[in-house]
Design a protein around this motif. Structure first.
Motif, short mmCIF file in Angstrom:
data_model
loop_
_atom_site.label_atom_id
_atom_site.label_comp_id
_atom_site.label_asym_id
_atom_site.label_seq_id
_atom_site.Cartn_x
_atom_site.Cartn_y
_atom_site.Cartn_z
N ALA A 27 0.82 -1.21 0.00
CA ALA A 27 0.00 0.00 0.00
C ALA A 27 0.86 1.26 0.00
CB ALA A 27 -0.93 -0.01 1.22
N ARG A 28 1.90 1.28 0.81
CA ARG A 28 2.71 2.49 0.92
C ARG A 28 3.86 2.52 -0.08
NH1 ARG A 28 5.09 5.57 6.33
NH2 ARG A 28 5.99 7.32 5.17
N TYR A 29 4.43 1.36 -0.37
CA TYR A 29 5.58 1.29 -1.27
C TYR A 29 5.27 0.34 -2.43
CZ TYR A 29 7.62 3.00 3.10
OH TYR A 29 7.88 3.69 4.26
N PRO A 30 4.29 0.65 -3.26
CA PRO A 30 3.84 -0.30 -4.28
C PRO A 30 4.91 -0.69 -5.28
CG PRO A 30 2.92 1.89 -4.68
CD PRO A 30 3.55 1.92 -3.32
N GLU A 31 5.82 0.21 -5.60
CA GLU A 31 6.82 -0.08 -6.61
C GLU A 31 8.14 -0.58 -6.03
OE1 GLU A 31 7.32 3.43 -8.89
OE2 GLU A 31 5.30 3.37 -9.76
N ARG A 32 8.41 -0.23 -4.78
CA ARG A 32 9.73 -0.52 -4.21
C ARG A 32 9.71 -1.52 -3.06
NH1 ARG A 32 11.52 5.12 -2.25
NH2 ARG A 32 9.31 5.14 -1.68
N GLY A 33 8.54 -1.73 -2.46
CA GLY A 33 8.49 -2.54 -1.25
C GLY A 33 9.04 -3.94 -1.42
N ALA A 34 8.60 -4.63 -2.46
CA ALA A 34 9.07 -6.01 -2.67
C ALA A 34 10.57 -6.04 -2.96
CB ALA A 34 8.29 -6.64 -3.82
N ASP A 35 11.05 -5.07 -3.74
CA ASP A 35 12.48 -5.02 -4.03
C ASP A 35 13.30 -4.79 -2.77
OD1 ASP A 35 12.03 -5.40 -6.71
OD2 ASP A 35 12.06 -3.27 -7.20
N PHE A 36 12.83 -3.90 -1.91
CA PHE A 36 13.53 -3.64 -0.66
C PHE A 36 13.57 -4.89 0.21
CE2 PHE A 36 12.52 1.18 -0.75
CZ PHE A 36 13.64 1.39 -1.55
N ALA A 37 12.45 -5.60 0.29
CA ALA A 37 12.40 -6.81 1.11
C ALA A 37 13.41 -7.84 0.62
CB ALA A 37 10.99 -7.40 1.10
N ARG A 38 13.52 -7.98 -0.70
CA ARG A 38 14.47 -8.95 -1.25
C ARG A 38 15.92 -8.50 -1.03
NH1 ARG A 38 10.29 -9.45 -5.31
NH2 ARG A 38 11.18 -7.72 -6.50
N SER A 39 16.19 -7.23 -1.28
CA SER A 39 17.57 -6.76 -1.14
C SER A 39 18.00 -6.76 0.32
CB SER A 39 17.72 -5.37 -1.74
OG SER A 39 16.89 -4.43 -1.08
N ASP A 40 17.10 -6.37 1.23
CA ASP A 40 17.43 -6.40 2.65
C ASP A 40 17.69 -7.83 3.11
OD1 ASP A 40 17.16 -3.68 2.78
OD2 ASP A 40 15.21 -3.70 3.78
N GLY A 41 16.85 -8.76 2.66
CA GLY A 41 17.04 -10.16 3.03
C GLY A 41 18.35 -10.70 2.52
N GLY A 42 18.70 -10.36 1.27
CA GLY A 42 19.97 -10.80 0.72
C GLY A 42 21.14 -10.26 1.51
N TYR A 43 21.07 -9.00 1.87
CA TYR A 43 22.15 -8.39 2.65
C TYR A 43 22.28 -9.08 4.00
CZ TYR A 43 24.56 -5.09 5.66
OH TYR A 43 25.42 -4.52 6.56
N LEU A 44 21.17 -9.37 4.65
CA LEU A 44 21.21 -10.00 5.96
C LEU A 44 21.89 -11.36 5.91
CD1 LEU A 44 17.62 -9.01 7.16
CD2 LEU A 44 19.78 -8.21 8.16
N VAL A 45 21.65 -12.11 4.84
CA VAL A 45 22.27 -13.43 4.72
C VAL A 45 23.78 -13.31 4.58
CG1 VAL A 45 22.41 -15.54 3.33
CG2 VAL A 45 20.20 -14.48 3.77
N THR A 46 24.26 -12.25 3.95
CA THR A 46 25.70 -12.09 3.79
C THR A 46 26.40 -11.84 5.12
OG1 THR A 46 25.64 -9.67 3.42
CG2 THR A 46 25.35 -11.11 1.49
N LEU A 47 25.64 -11.58 6.18
CA LEU A 47 26.23 -11.29 7.48
C LEU A 47 26.50 -12.54 8.32
CD1 LEU A 47 23.98 -8.28 8.59
CD2 LEU A 47 26.25 -8.16 7.56
N VAL A 48 25.97 -13.69 7.91
CA VAL A 48 25.93 -14.84 8.81
C VAL A 48 27.30 -15.38 9.20
CG1 VAL A 48 23.62 -15.52 8.04
CG2 VAL A 48 25.64 -16.50 6.93
N ASP A 49 28.33 -15.07 8.46
CA ASP A 49 29.67 -15.55 8.82
C ASP A 49 30.46 -14.52 9.62
OD1 ASP A 49 29.55 -18.12 7.64
OD2 ASP A 49 29.84 -17.22 5.66
N GLN A 50 29.83 -13.41 9.94
CA GLN A 50 30.48 -12.37 10.73
C GLN A 50 30.25 -12.60 12.22
OE1 GLN A 50 32.42 -10.09 9.29
NE2 GLN A 50 31.93 -10.99 7.28
#
Length: 207
Positions: A27-50
């Motif tokens: 509703a609030r981020y119709p064009e960017r919300g899904a992209d942000f969720a995917r990119s944030d999730g991908g970034y979080l996974v890159t942290l698991v060895d830290q």
């Protein structure tokens, strides 16, 4: 994004589930919300060895950034839990690596509950949705979570959410009144508690 195909699929599944569960995003981020969720999730996974301390630091930074943009940290907390579950299901032998994401979610949860217990958090969310009437489903926890973020020192957390979720051009007068009442009640309850159960997030779990 991670490079392992199974991890990438887990990221995409977690992002899709979080996006579908929270209509606020579309509703609030119709064009960017899904992209942000995917990119944030991908970034979080890159942290698991830290080291855990670094993971906590980065999750704290990301949570603050999101909260200042109208995305309460409760949404990041739930995203981390779903992401952890999807990763463990995809790669059970790597569960120990993924545990840092679970611990980061528990850190966010602990900070939130330091101001409002979970039963009170849930009760305030339900009360808001019942009082608000027709509007946008699934958003009951958001103003309550934003108040918790505000109590944790994120001054823009409430106004960045309310500027959209309480916009009279989008929602009824009944909705906006209920939202204001919810924020006021959550602030009152949080002041009474005054973070009395706050803990040092860096002590959660082990690296």
């Amino acid at each position: 994004m991670p490079t392992d195909p199974r991890e990438i699929e887990a990221v995409l599944r977690a992002a899709s589930k979080c996006y579908e569960t929270n209509p606020y995003f579309s509703a609030r981020y119709p064009e960017r919300g899904a992209d942000f969720a995917r990119s944030d999730g991908g970034y979080l996974v890159t942290l698991v060895d830290q080291p855990l301390a670094y993971v906590i630091q980065q999750v704290t930074w990301l949570g603050t950034l999101l909260a200042c943009r109208g995305v309460p940290r409760w949404l990041l907390e739930t995203h981390l839990l779903v992401l952890h579950r999807e990763l463990v299901a995809a790669q059970p032998k790597r569960a120990a690596r993924y545990r840092r994401l679970l611990l980061a979610a528990e850190m966010l949860q602990a900070e939130r509950r330091a101001w409002l217990t979970q039963p009170l958090f849930d009760a305030l969310a339900i009360r808001f949705m019942r009082a608000a009437g027709p509007g946008l489903t699934g958003v009951g926890p958001l103003p309550v979570a934003a108040v918790c973020d505000e109590c944790c020192g994120i001054g823009k957390a409430v106004p960045s959410l309310v500027s959209w979720l309480g916009d009279p051009a989008r929602f009824s007068a009944r909705w906006c009144t209920a939202l204001d009442a919810c924020v006021a009640q959550a602030r009152t309850e949080a002041r009474q508690r005054d973070g009395m159960t706050a803990i040092d997030a860096t002590t959660i779990g082990a690296a």
